[in-house]
Design a protein around this motif. Structure first.
Motif, short mmCIF file in Angstrom:
data_model
loop_
_atom_site.label_atom_id
_atom_site.label_comp_id
_atom_site.label_asym_id
_atom_site.label_seq_id
_atom_site.Cartn_x
_atom_site.Cartn_y
_atom_site.Cartn_z
N GLY A 25 5.75 57.96 20.02
CA GLY A 25 4.79 57.06 20.64
C GLY A 25 5.02 55.59 20.35
N ASP A 26 5.96 55.25 19.44
CA ASP A 26 6.24 53.85 19.14
C ASP A 26 6.88 53.17 20.35
OD1 ASP A 26 5.31 54.01 16.57
OD2 ASP A 26 7.28 54.15 15.63
N ASP A 27 6.60 51.88 20.51
CA ASP A 27 7.24 51.06 21.54
C ASP A 27 8.56 50.53 20.99
OD1 ASP A 27 5.19 51.31 23.45
OD2 ASP A 27 4.07 49.65 22.56
N TYR A 28 9.52 50.32 21.88
CA TYR A 28 10.81 49.80 21.47
C TYR A 28 11.42 48.96 22.59
CZ TYR A 28 13.09 53.11 24.56
OH TYR A 28 13.49 53.78 25.66
N SER A 29 12.42 48.19 22.26
CA SER A 29 13.23 47.48 23.24
C SER A 29 14.66 47.95 23.04
CB SER A 29 13.18 45.96 23.01
OG SER A 29 11.90 45.47 23.30
N SER A 30 15.44 47.93 24.11
CA SER A 30 16.85 48.27 23.97
C SER A 30 17.67 47.25 24.75
CB SER A 30 17.12 49.69 24.47
OG SER A 30 16.79 49.82 25.82
N TYR A 31 18.85 46.98 24.24
CA TYR A 31 19.75 45.99 24.83
C TYR A 31 21.17 46.54 24.84
CZ TYR A 31 15.78 43.12 23.54
OH TYR A 31 14.52 42.63 23.39
N VAL A 32 21.95 46.14 25.84
CA VAL A 32 23.35 46.52 25.91
C VAL A 32 24.17 45.24 25.86
CG1 VAL A 32 25.12 47.67 27.29
CG2 VAL A 32 22.76 48.51 27.35
N ASP A 33 25.14 45.17 24.93
CA ASP A 33 25.98 43.98 24.84
C ASP A 33 27.17 44.09 25.79
OD1 ASP A 33 27.96 45.54 23.61
OD2 ASP A 33 27.57 44.75 21.61
N ASN A 34 28.03 43.10 25.79
CA ASN A 34 29.18 43.05 26.71
C ASN A 34 30.20 44.16 26.45
OD1 ASN A 34 28.12 40.82 27.99
ND2 ASN A 34 29.20 39.38 26.68
N GLU A 35 30.15 44.76 25.29
CA GLU A 35 31.09 45.83 24.96
C GLU A 35 30.50 47.22 25.19
OE1 GLU A 35 32.73 45.19 21.07
OE2 GLU A 35 33.05 43.07 21.48
N GLY A 36 29.27 47.28 25.72
CA GLY A 36 28.63 48.55 26.02
C GLY A 36 27.88 49.17 24.85
N HIS A 37 27.71 48.42 23.76
CA HIS A 37 26.94 48.94 22.62
C HIS A 37 25.45 48.79 22.89
CE1 HIS A 37 30.78 47.65 20.58
NE2 HIS A 37 30.73 48.96 20.35
N ILE A 38 24.70 49.84 22.60
CA ILE A 38 23.26 49.83 22.81
C ILE A 38 22.56 49.58 21.48
CG2 ILE A 38 21.25 51.19 23.51
CD1 ILE A 38 23.15 52.82 25.30
N THR A 39 21.63 48.64 21.47
CA THR A 39 20.82 48.35 20.30
C THR A 39 19.38 48.72 20.61
OG1 THR A 39 22.26 46.51 19.67
CG2 THR A 39 20.05 46.52 18.73
N ILE A 40 18.76 49.47 19.72
CA ILE A 40 17.36 49.87 19.87
C ILE A 40 16.56 49.19 18.77
CG2 ILE A 40 15.74 51.80 19.80
CD1 ILE A 40 18.09 53.57 20.73
N ILE A 41 15.49 48.50 19.17
CA ILE A 41 14.67 47.77 18.21
C ILE A 41 13.22 48.22 18.35
CG2 ILE A 41 13.85 45.49 17.51
CD1 ILE A 41 16.45 44.38 18.76
N LYS A 42 12.65 48.70 17.25
CA LYS A 42 11.25 49.10 17.25
C LYS A 42 10.38 47.84 17.35
CE LYS A 42 7.68 51.10 14.33
NZ LYS A 42 7.38 51.75 13.07
#
Length: 73
Positions: A25-42
């Motif tokens: 149920g936590d909210d998060y943001s996710s981002y993809v950098d130029n190399e295709g790496h995904i970062t997930i931030i609570k």
């Protein structure tokens, strides 16, 4: 090894969720950098309160433009 489902859903391993403090149920943001790496931030309510209070806002740029310029560098 977790896999992406047919609906493109990803299940995070429980040990990674524990380490990151992520609960159902936590909210998060996710981002993809130029190399295709995904970062997930609570998202944490109030985490950035006052952080940018001294910064002047330049309305010329949208949030998306700002995000893309920060990822590109």
């Amino acid at each position: 090894m977790p896999k992406v489902s047919a609906k493109r859903q990803i299940t995070l391993p429980i040990d990674q969720c524990r380490d990151a403090g992520i609960e159902p149920g936590d909210d998060y943001s996710s981002y993809v950098d130029n190399e295709g790496h995904i970062t997930i931030i609570k998202k944490v309510a109030g985490a950035a309160k006052g952080l940018l209070s001294d910064i002047d806002v330049n309305r010329k740029y949208s949030d998306e433009d700002s995000l893309q310029s920060s990822i590109a560098t």
